[in-house]
Design a protein around this motif. Sequence first.
Motif, PDB file in Angstrom:
ATOM      1  N   HIS A 209       3.920 -10.538   8.204  1.00 63.38           N
ATOM      2  CA  HIS A 209       4.852  -9.460   8.542  1.00 63.38           C
ATOM      3  C   HIS A 209       4.338  -8.202   7.846  1.00 63.38           C
ATOM      4  N   ILE A 210       3.972  -7.220   8.638  1.00 63.48           N
ATOM      5  CA  ILE A 210       3.473  -5.953   8.124  1.00 63.48           C
ATOM      6  C   ILE A 210       4.522  -4.902   8.486  1.00 63.48           C
ATOM      7  N   LYS A 211       4.937  -4.136   7.510  1.00 68.18           N
ATOM      8  CA  LYS A 211       5.997  -3.156   7.764  1.00 68.18           C
ATOM      9  C   LYS A 211       5.644  -1.848   7.093  1.00 68.18           C
ATOM     10  N   TYR A 212       5.843  -0.744   7.824  1.00 71.92           N
ATOM     11  CA  TYR A 212       5.694   0.544   7.164  1.00 71.92           C
ATOM     12  C   TYR A 212       7.022   1.274   7.169  1.00 71.92           C
ATOM     13  N   LEU A 213       7.201   2.126   6.156  1.00 71.77           N
ATOM     14  CA  LEU A 213       8.374   2.974   6.023  1.00 71.77           C
ATOM     15  C   LEU A 213       7.880   4.361   5.638  1.00 71.77           C
ATOM     16  N   MET A 214       8.357   5.357   6.405  1.00 74.54           N
ATOM     17  CA  MET A 214       7.902   6.728   6.185  1.00 74.54           C
ATOM     18  C   MET A 214       9.085   7.677   6.317  1.00 74.54           C
ATOM     19  N   ASN A 215       9.215   8.600   5.356  1.00 70.15           N
ATOM     20  CA  ASN A 215      10.179   9.690   5.473  1.00 70.15           C
ATOM     21  C   ASN A 215       9.595  10.657   6.503  1.00 70.15           C
ATOM     22  N   MET A 216      10.371  11.033   7.502  1.00 70.61           N
ATOM     23  CA  MET A 216       9.837  11.861   8.586  1.00 70.61           C
ATOM     24  C   MET A 216       9.437  13.262   8.116  1.00 70.61           C
ATOM     25  N   THR A 217       9.889  13.714   6.947  1.00 76.52           N
ATOM     26  CA  THR A 217       9.398  15.001   6.429  1.00 76.52           C
ATOM     27  C   THR A 217       7.934  14.876   6.010  1.00 76.52           C
ATOM     28  N   ASP A 218       7.472  13.646   5.806  1.00 78.91           N
ATOM     29  CA  ASP A 218       6.080  13.398   5.407  1.00 78.91           C
ATOM     30  C   ASP A 218       5.212  12.948   6.585  1.00 78.91           C
ATOM     31  N   GLU A 219       5.800  12.986   7.780  1.00 81.23           N
ATOM     32  CA  GLU A 219       5.087  12.483   8.959  1.00 81.23           C
ATOM     33  C   GLU A 219       3.761  13.201   9.182  1.00 81.23           C
ATOM     34  N   LYS A 220       3.746  14.502   9.028  1.00 78.62           N
ATOM     35  CA  LYS A 220       2.534  15.269   9.299  1.00 78.62           C
ATOM     36  C   LYS A 220       1.359  14.792   8.444  1.00 78.62           C
ATOM     37  N   SER A 221       1.631  14.476   7.187  1.00 74.11           N
ATOM     38  CA  SER A 221       0.548  14.034   6.311  1.00 74.11           C
ATOM     39  C   SER A 221       0.275  12.532   6.414  1.00 74.11           C
TER      40      SER A 221
ATOM     41  N   LEU B  69       0.886  -1.159   0.000  1.00 68.93           N
ATOM     42  CA  LEU B  69       0.000   0.000   0.000  1.00 68.93           C
ATOM     43  C   LEU B  69       0.926   1.212   0.000  1.00 68.93           C
ATOM     44  N   MET B  70       0.773   2.119  -0.977  1.00 70.46           N
ATOM     45  CA  MET B  70       1.709   3.247  -1.072  1.00 70.46           C
ATOM     46  C   MET B  70       0.993   4.576  -1.236  1.00 70.46           C
ATOM     47  N   SER B  71       1.607   5.593  -0.619  1.00 74.57           N
ATOM     48  CA  SER B  71       1.060   6.947  -0.721  1.00 74.57           C
ATOM     49  C   SER B  71       1.409   7.529  -2.081  1.00 74.57           C
ATOM     50  N   LYS B  72       0.827   8.666  -2.364  1.00 76.29           N
ATOM     51  CA  LYS B  72       1.251   9.409  -3.555  1.00 76.29           C
ATOM     52  C   LYS B  72       2.672   9.909  -3.304  1.00 76.29           C
ATOM     53  N   LYS B  73       3.368  10.292  -4.349  1.00 78.65           N
ATOM     54  CA  LYS B  73       4.719  10.814  -4.221  1.00 78.65           C
ATOM     55  C   LYS B  73       4.639  12.198  -3.576  1.00 78.65           C
ATOM     56  N   HIS B  74       5.427  12.376  -2.521  1.00 78.05           N
ATOM     57  CA  HIS B  74       5.436  13.647  -1.796  1.00 78.05           C
ATOM     58  C   HIS B  74       6.475  14.602  -2.376  1.00 78.05           C
ATOM     59  N   ALA B  75       6.434  15.842  -1.924  1.00 79.90           N
ATOM     60  CA  ALA B  75       7.427  16.840  -2.346  1.00 79.90           C
ATOM     61  C   ALA B  75       8.839  16.384  -1.985  1.00 79.90           C
TER      62      ALA B  75
ATOM     63  N   SER C 168       5.372   7.023   1.309  1.00 82.77           N
ATOM     64  CA  SER C 168       5.266   6.153   2.477  1.00 82.77           C
ATOM     65  C   SER C 168       4.679   4.842   1.979  1.00 82.77           C
ATOM     66  N   ILE C 169       5.149   3.725   2.545  1.00 82.91           N
ATOM     67  CA  ILE C 169       4.612   2.429   2.132  1.00 82.91           C
ATOM     68  C   ILE C 169       4.280   1.578   3.346  1.00 82.91           C
ATOM     69  N   ILE C 170       3.311   0.716   3.154  1.00 80.80           N
ATOM     70  CA  ILE C 170       2.986  -0.332   4.118  1.00 80.80           C
ATOM     71  C   ILE C 170       3.020  -1.631   3.317  1.00 80.80           C
ATOM     72  N   SER C 171       3.906  -2.542   3.714  1.00 79.15           N
ATOM     73  CA  SER C 171       3.993  -3.820   3.001  1.00 79.15           C
ATOM     74  C   SER C 171       3.385  -4.924   3.846  1.00 79.15           C
ATOM     75  N   PHE C 172       2.873  -5.944   3.171  1.00 81.07           N
ATOM     76  CA  PHE C 172       2.236  -7.094   3.813  1.00 81.07           C
ATOM     77  C   PHE C 172       2.864  -8.352   3.227  1.00 81.07           C
ATOM     78  N   THR C 173       3.504  -9.148   4.078  1.00 80.89           N
ATOM     79  CA  THR C 173       4.161 -10.358   3.612  1.00 80.89           C
ATOM     80  C   THR C 173       3.704 -11.552   4.448  1.00 80.89           C
ATOM     81  N   PRO C 174       2.999 -12.508   3.841  1.00 85.94           N
ATOM     82  CA  PRO C 174       2.678 -13.732   4.564  1.00 85.94           C
ATOM     83  C   PRO C 174       3.991 -14.463   4.860  1.00 85.94           C
TER      84      PRO C 174
END
Length: 191
Positions: free
Chosen positions: A159-171, A62-68, A73-79
């Motif tokens: 296994h569910i994992k998210y990755l987020m750039n902290m400049t995009d944390e607010k959104s 699951l992925m967000s739109k491309k930020h500035a 940000s992504i959320i991955s799902f792996t059985p």
Amino acid sequence: MRKPCLKSVIHLVFCTVVYLTASSAFASNFVVKNKTKKAVITGDVPKDWRFKENILGFPYVLMSKKHASGHRSIISFTPTKIKSKSLDRQMIKSQVDDYKKGRLSWVEKYEGESVKFLKFRENSIPKISSFSVGHQYIVSKKHFEEKSIYANCSGEVFHIKYLMNMTDEKSDRQIINSVLQSLSCRRGGES
């Protein structure tokens, strides 16, 4: 012909507003299955996010739109092949030190800096038995947060994992939390 009573009209307007608000926040639902299709995790796809299969080396993303910032940000799902019987609090807690060593080694390899580790947590997903651990780090002058969640669904572990750039944390922080809140588990074949 009877005129509708004011109470019914107000109720109809209220329900319409609630529906439109909810439908604008989440565009659709997604389904994640393990290989045997005995365990299924479902959740909401937020508005402006996309759900993809077999992308970025993950079976489900699951992925967000491309930020500035140039990132998504992504959320991955792996059985996994782990059965829930072998996933208990003590086993996961004993793996936290290995997780930390692995993340520190990875950050060092990419000449980054560890900022902090997120606290080991039980039940990161309200409707699914789960454990989580995470890490914030800086690589190439960019600050990231990742969290790994091990979720027990119908005797199978995802296994569910998210990755987020902290400049995009607010959104994205609230959106990621909303997705995790929306997750539910069912046995394959059930509605």
